[in-house]
Structures are given as structure tokens and as C-alpha cells.
Design a protein around this motif. Structure first.
Motif, PDB file in Angstrom:
ATOM      1  N   PRO A 279      70.775  76.753 100.180  1.00 31.41           N
ATOM      2  CA  PRO A 279      71.600  76.498  99.003  1.00 31.41           C
ATOM      3  C   PRO A 279      70.751  76.395  97.740  1.00 31.41           C
ATOM      4  O   PRO A 279      69.684  75.785  97.749  1.00 31.41           O
ATOM      5  CB  PRO A 279      72.294  75.169  99.312  1.00 31.41           C
TER       6      PRO A 279
ATOM      7  N   MET B 141      70.996  82.286 103.226  1.00 34.12           N
ATOM      8  CA  MET B 141      69.999  81.694 102.331  1.00 34.12           C
ATOM      9  C   MET B 141      70.231  80.210 102.142  1.00 34.12           C
ATOM     10  O   MET B 141      71.350  79.725 102.266  1.00 34.12           O
ATOM     11  CB  MET B 141      70.087  82.372 100.960  1.00 34.12           C
TER      12      MET B 141
ATOM     13  N   SER C 187      68.928  78.590  96.363  1.00 39.37           N
ATOM     14  CA  SER C 187      67.700  79.389  96.317  1.00 39.37           C
ATOM     15  C   SER C 187      67.811  80.421  95.195  1.00 39.37           C
ATOM     16  O   SER C 187      68.893  80.888  94.850  1.00 39.37           O
ATOM     17  CB  SER C 187      67.456  80.074  97.662  1.00 39.37           C
TER      18      SER C 187
ATOM     19  N   THR D 118      65.455  91.172  94.965  1.00 39.84           N
ATOM     20  CA  THR D 118      66.608  90.926  94.111  1.00 39.84           C
ATOM     21  C   THR D 118      66.149  91.091  92.665  1.00 39.84           C
ATOM     22  O   THR D 118      64.974  91.319  92.400  1.00 39.84           O
ATOM     23  CB  THR D 118      67.175  89.506  94.324  1.00 39.84           C
TER      24      THR D 118
ATOM     25  N   PHE E 107      75.872  85.981 102.634  1.00 36.75           N
ATOM     26  CA  PHE E 107      76.210  87.197 101.906  1.00 36.75           C
ATOM     27  C   PHE E 107      76.474  88.326 102.889  1.00 36.75           C
ATOM     28  O   PHE E 107      75.731  88.508 103.849  1.00 36.75           O
ATOM     29  CB  PHE E 107      75.061  87.606 100.972  1.00 36.75           C
TER      30      PHE E 107
ATOM     31  N   HIS F  22      74.081  79.623 101.955  1.00 37.36           N
ATOM     32  CA  HIS F  22      74.826  80.720 101.333  1.00 37.36           C
ATOM     33  C   HIS F  22      74.872  81.850 102.349  1.00 37.36           C
ATOM     34  O   HIS F  22      73.871  82.121 103.022  1.00 37.36           O
ATOM     35  CB  HIS F  22      74.125  81.251 100.076  1.00 37.36           C
TER      36      HIS F  22
ATOM     37  N   LYS G 137      66.941  83.508  95.219  1.00 34.45           N
ATOM     38  CA  LYS G 137      67.469  84.794  95.673  1.00 34.45           C
ATOM     39  C   LYS G 137      68.997  84.751  95.743  1.00 34.45           C
ATOM     40  O   LYS G 137      69.658  85.730  95.395  1.00 34.45           O
ATOM     41  CB  LYS G 137      66.851  85.212  97.003  1.00 34.45           C
ATOM     42  N   ALA G 138      69.575  83.623  96.172  1.00 30.51           N
ATOM     43  CA  ALA G 138      71.036  83.496  96.206  1.00 30.51           C
ATOM     44  C   ALA G 138      71.602  83.522  94.790  1.00 30.51           C
ATOM     45  O   ALA G 138      72.614  84.188  94.534  1.00 30.51           O
ATOM     46  CB  ALA G 138      71.444  82.212  96.919  1.00 30.51           C
TER      47      ALA G 138
ATOM     48  N   ARG H  47      74.223  86.272  93.245  1.00 34.27           N
ATOM     49  CA  ARG H  47      75.491  85.869  92.633  1.00 34.27           C
ATOM     50  C   ARG H  47      75.660  86.522  91.264  1.00 34.27           C
ATOM     51  O   ARG H  47      76.764  86.896  90.875  1.00 34.27           O
ATOM     52  CB  ARG H  47      75.545  84.352  92.465  1.00 34.27           C
TER      53      ARG H  47
ATOM     54  N   GLU I 216      78.702  87.231  98.161  1.00 35.31           N
ATOM     55  CA  GLU I 216      78.771  85.932  98.824  1.00 35.31           C
ATOM     56  C   GLU I 216      80.117  85.763  99.523  1.00 35.31           C
ATOM     57  O   GLU I 216      81.168  86.077  98.970  1.00 35.31           O
ATOM     58  CB  GLU I 216      78.542  84.796  97.835  1.00 35.31           C
TER      59      GLU I 216
END
Length: 163
Positions: free
Chosen positions: A58, A56, A60, A31, A120, A118, A62-63, A67, A97
Motif C-alpha cells: 500500500p 504491491m 508504494s 512505471t 492491478f 494494491h 509504483k502503485a 494509478r 487497479e
């Protein structure tokens, strides 16, 4: 492009890519951080309902990265050894997401991830597979709206064969 559209466009190639991801549970996700630098993270990817899903923990990084900027690359776990028996595979695209409670609940009921999480859904923009077919290194690449491209290159200075 969703996974089912990839399967419809290039079914044999999509099968090889999916099989490679299915060989191991954990893969490497790339990412982009706020400053544009790459971030590599471990991840479990899931093919389900005609989509490639990324789940993922919550909060994190990477999330949060996705976003902010949905671009990603996902590299299949290469496994042990250096023989590349099943090839080396990566996919790239955009990850969005999913917040629809029904979709998240349906996914959670089947996959049973640690909650909360999360989720995606991906839109794929490129698939690449590199493999060995003696005496060649074979690079297969596909993008939506284009045919599958295959390049065979010898380990010497010979020009590549493009098909």
C-alpha cells in the motif's frame, strides 16, 4: 488484452513467455513518475484466472505511478549467467487497479499476500522474447491483432531474416 486472450491468439509463444516468468519469483517493473521519468521497481507477477496480476504494498511509489498513468513494462528476471538459455522476456501494457472487494478477497485467499495491498489487472499491448539460436539472436514480438513476428539476426552485418 487479457492474458487468456494472448494464450488463445499465440498459445505456444504465450507458453514460453509464461514459463520464463515462472522461472523466478521477482521481476522488474517499469512505471512512469509524475515528471515522466522511468521508475524501476522489484515486483512479483502472478498469472491467475486468465489474467496477469501485479500486487504491491500500500502506498508504494509504483502503485501511485500506475494509478496516475497505467502504462508499464515488466521484464522477467534474467536469472544468473549470461547464456540466455530460456530467453529474455518482457511484456508491456496498461495496469488497472482492482477495487472490487470480492475479486481482491478471492485473490488474497489464494495468493496470501501481506495485507493490505494494491492489486492491478493488466491489459497487454506487447510481448517480446529474445533468445539465442546459434548463430542467430532471435527476436519474437507480438501485439494484439497482429501475427507473431520473428526476426533472426546474425552477429555480423548480415541482413536479418524476418518470418
Amino acid at each position: 488484452m487479457c492474458w487468456s486472450a494472448v494464450e488463445a491468439a499465440v498459445p505456444e509463444f504465450a507458453g514460453r513467455v509464461r514459463e520464463r516468468f515462472g522461472a523466478y519469483q521477482h521481476h522488474v517493473l517499469a512505471t512512469l513518475r509524475k515528471d515522466g521519468a522511468p521508475r524501476l521497481s522489484g515486483l512479483e507477477a502472478d498469472f491467475r484466472y486468465g489474467e496477469l496480476w501485479l500486487g504491491m504494498m500500500p502506498g508504494s511509489y509504483k502503485a501511485l505511478d500506475l494509478r496516475r498513468d497505467p502504462r508499464f513494462a515488466l521484464h522477467a528476471n534474467p536469472g544468473p549467467g549470461a547464456d540466455m538459455a530460456d530467453g529474455d522476456v518482457r511484456v508491456s501494457g496498461l495496469a488497472f487497479e482492482v477495487t472490487d472487494p470480492e475479486v481482491v478477497a478471492r485473490y488474497a485467499a489464494e495468493v496470501k499476500p501481506p495485507e493490505p495491498f494494491h492489486l492491478f489487472r493488466t491489459e497487454l499491448t506487447e510481448l517480446v522474447r529474445t533468445s539465442l539460436e546459434d548463430p542467430y539472436i532471435v527476436l519474437e514480438s507480438w501485439r494484439p491483432g497482429r501475427p507473431l513476428r520473428t526476426v533472426r539476426r546474425k552477429g555480423d552485418d548480415s541482413p536479418p531474416e524476418v518470418g
